[in-house]
Design a protein around this motif. Structure first.
Motif, short mmCIF file in Angstrom:
data_model
loop_
_atom_site.label_atom_id
_atom_site.label_comp_id
_atom_site.label_asym_id
_atom_site.label_seq_id
_atom_site.Cartn_x
_atom_site.Cartn_y
_atom_site.Cartn_z
N ALA A 35 -16.02 -23.71 -28.82
CA ALA A 35 -15.77 -22.71 -29.87
C ALA A 35 -16.42 -23.13 -31.19
O ALA A 35 -16.99 -22.30 -31.90
CB ALA A 35 -14.27 -22.51 -30.06
N LEU A 36 -16.36 -24.41 -31.51
CA LEU A 36 -17.00 -24.92 -32.73
C LEU A 36 -18.50 -24.67 -32.66
O LEU A 36 -19.10 -24.16 -33.62
CB LEU A 36 -16.70 -26.41 -32.89
CG LEU A 36 -17.43 -27.14 -34.01
CD1 LEU A 36 -17.07 -26.56 -35.37
CD2 LEU A 36 -17.13 -28.62 -33.97
N TRP A 37 -19.10 -25.00 -31.54
CA TRP A 37 -20.54 -24.75 -31.39
C TRP A 37 -20.83 -23.27 -31.52
O TRP A 37 -21.83 -22.87 -32.11
CB TRP A 37 -21.03 -25.23 -30.03
CG TRP A 37 -21.21 -26.71 -29.89
CD1 TRP A 37 -20.53 -27.68 -30.57
CD2 TRP A 37 -22.09 -27.37 -29.00
NE1 TRP A 37 -20.95 -28.91 -30.13
CE2 TRP A 37 -21.91 -28.74 -29.18
CE3 TRP A 37 -23.00 -26.92 -28.07
CZ2 TRP A 37 -22.64 -29.68 -28.45
CZ3 TRP A 37 -23.72 -27.85 -27.35
CH2 TRP A 37 -23.54 -29.22 -27.54
N ILE A 67 -28.24 -27.63 -37.74
CA ILE A 67 -27.01 -27.21 -37.06
C ILE A 67 -26.29 -28.42 -36.50
O ILE A 67 -25.06 -28.53 -36.59
CB ILE A 67 -27.32 -26.18 -35.96
CG1 ILE A 67 -27.83 -24.87 -36.59
CG2 ILE A 67 -26.09 -25.91 -35.10
CD1 ILE A 67 -28.39 -23.88 -35.59
N GLY A 68 -27.04 -29.35 -35.92
CA GLY A 68 -26.44 -30.57 -35.38
C GLY A 68 -25.67 -31.34 -36.44
O GLY A 68 -24.53 -31.78 -36.20
N GLU A 89 -31.11 -25.68 -25.82
CA GLU A 89 -31.44 -24.42 -25.16
C GLU A 89 -30.77 -23.23 -25.84
O GLU A 89 -31.24 -22.10 -25.73
CB GLU A 89 -31.05 -24.48 -23.68
CG GLU A 89 -31.92 -25.41 -22.88
CD GLU A 89 -31.46 -25.60 -21.45
OE1 GLU A 89 -30.49 -24.94 -21.02
OE2 GLU A 89 -32.08 -26.43 -20.76
N LEU A 90 -29.66 -23.49 -26.53
CA LEU A 90 -28.97 -22.42 -27.27
C LEU A 90 -29.59 -22.18 -28.65
O LEU A 90 -29.13 -21.34 -29.40
CB LEU A 90 -27.49 -22.78 -27.45
CG LEU A 90 -26.65 -22.82 -26.19
CD1 LEU A 90 -25.24 -23.31 -26.52
CD2 LEU A 90 -26.58 -21.44 -25.55
N GLY A 91 -30.62 -22.94 -28.97
CA GLY A 91 -31.28 -22.78 -30.26
C GLY A 91 -30.85 -23.79 -31.30
O GLY A 91 -31.15 -23.64 -32.48
N ASN A 121 -25.58 -19.04 -30.71
CA ASN A 121 -25.45 -18.06 -29.64
C ASN A 121 -24.36 -17.02 -29.86
O ASN A 121 -23.71 -16.60 -28.92
CB ASN A 121 -25.22 -18.81 -28.32
CG ASN A 121 -25.66 -18.01 -27.11
OD1 ASN A 121 -26.59 -17.22 -27.20
ND2 ASN A 121 -25.00 -18.22 -26.01
N ASP A 122 -24.14 -16.63 -31.08
CA ASP A 122 -23.16 -15.58 -31.38
C ASP A 122 -21.78 -15.86 -30.81
O ASP A 122 -21.07 -14.94 -30.41
CB ASP A 122 -23.66 -14.22 -30.89
CG ASP A 122 -24.94 -13.79 -31.58
OD1 ASP A 122 -25.07 -14.09 -32.78
OD2 ASP A 122 -25.80 -13.18 -30.93
N GLY A 123 -21.41 -17.12 -30.71
CA GLY A 123 -20.07 -17.48 -30.29
C GLY A 123 -19.86 -17.66 -28.81
O GLY A 123 -18.80 -18.08 -28.40
N ALA A 124 -20.85 -17.37 -27.99
CA ALA A 124 -20.68 -17.49 -26.55
C ALA A 124 -21.25 -18.81 -26.05
O ALA A 124 -22.40 -18.90 -25.66
CB ALA A 124 -21.36 -16.32 -25.85
N VAL A 125 -20.43 -19.87 -26.10
CA VAL A 125 -20.88 -21.18 -25.65
C VAL A 125 -19.95 -21.66 -24.55
O VAL A 125 -18.73 -21.66 -24.71
CB VAL A 125 -20.90 -22.19 -26.81
CG1 VAL A 125 -21.25 -23.59 -26.32
CG2 VAL A 125 -21.89 -21.76 -27.89
N GLU A 126 -20.54 -22.06 -23.44
CA GLU A 126 -19.78 -22.59 -22.31
C GLU A 126 -19.80 -24.13 -22.36
O GLU A 126 -20.63 -24.74 -23.03
CB GLU A 126 -20.39 -22.10 -20.99
CG GLU A 126 -20.36 -20.59 -20.84
CD GLU A 126 -18.95 -20.04 -20.73
OE1 GLU A 126 -18.09 -20.71 -20.14
OE2 GLU A 126 -18.72 -18.93 -21.26
#
Length: 76
Positions: free
Chosen positions: A9-11, A35-36, A28-30, A16-21
Motif C-alpha cells: 500500500a505504501l508503494w 521515489i525509492g 518494472e512499476l516505474g 502504479n496508481d495504487g495497485a501494487v502486489e
C-alpha cells in the motif's frame, strides 16, 4: 493488515496508481531513485527501520522489503 500488504500500500502511494502486489518489481512499476528515497524515508518514519538504498534496490519487491524491515526490527 500484514506488513507485506502495508508495504504494498505504501508503494502504491507512489507507484502504479495504487495497485501494487506483494511480488511486483519496483523498477518494472516505474520506480526511480527519487521515489525509492521517499519510500525509504517513510519506512524509517513509520517502522523505525533504516534501510540502505542499496538494500532497498536489491530487494525490489514489497515482500522482500517487508523481510528487511522484520530483520531490522529484530536487530539482525
Amino acid at each position: 493488515m500484514s506488513l507485506v500488504r502495508e508495504i504494498s500500500a505504501l508503494w502504491g502511494e507512489y507507484l502504479n496508481d495504487g495497485a501494487v502486489e506483494a511480488d511486483d518489481n519496483f523498477f518494472e512499476l516505474g520506480g526511480n531513485s527519487l521515489i525509492g528515497i521517499k519510500i525509504i524515508e517513510r519506512v524509517a518514519q513509520e517502522y523505525g527501520v533504516e534501510l540502505s538504498v542499496r538494500a532497498f534496490y536489491l530487494a525490489q519487491t514489497p515482500t522482500r522489503v517487508a523481510e528487511l524491515i522484520e530483520q531490522g526490527r529484530a536487530g539482525t
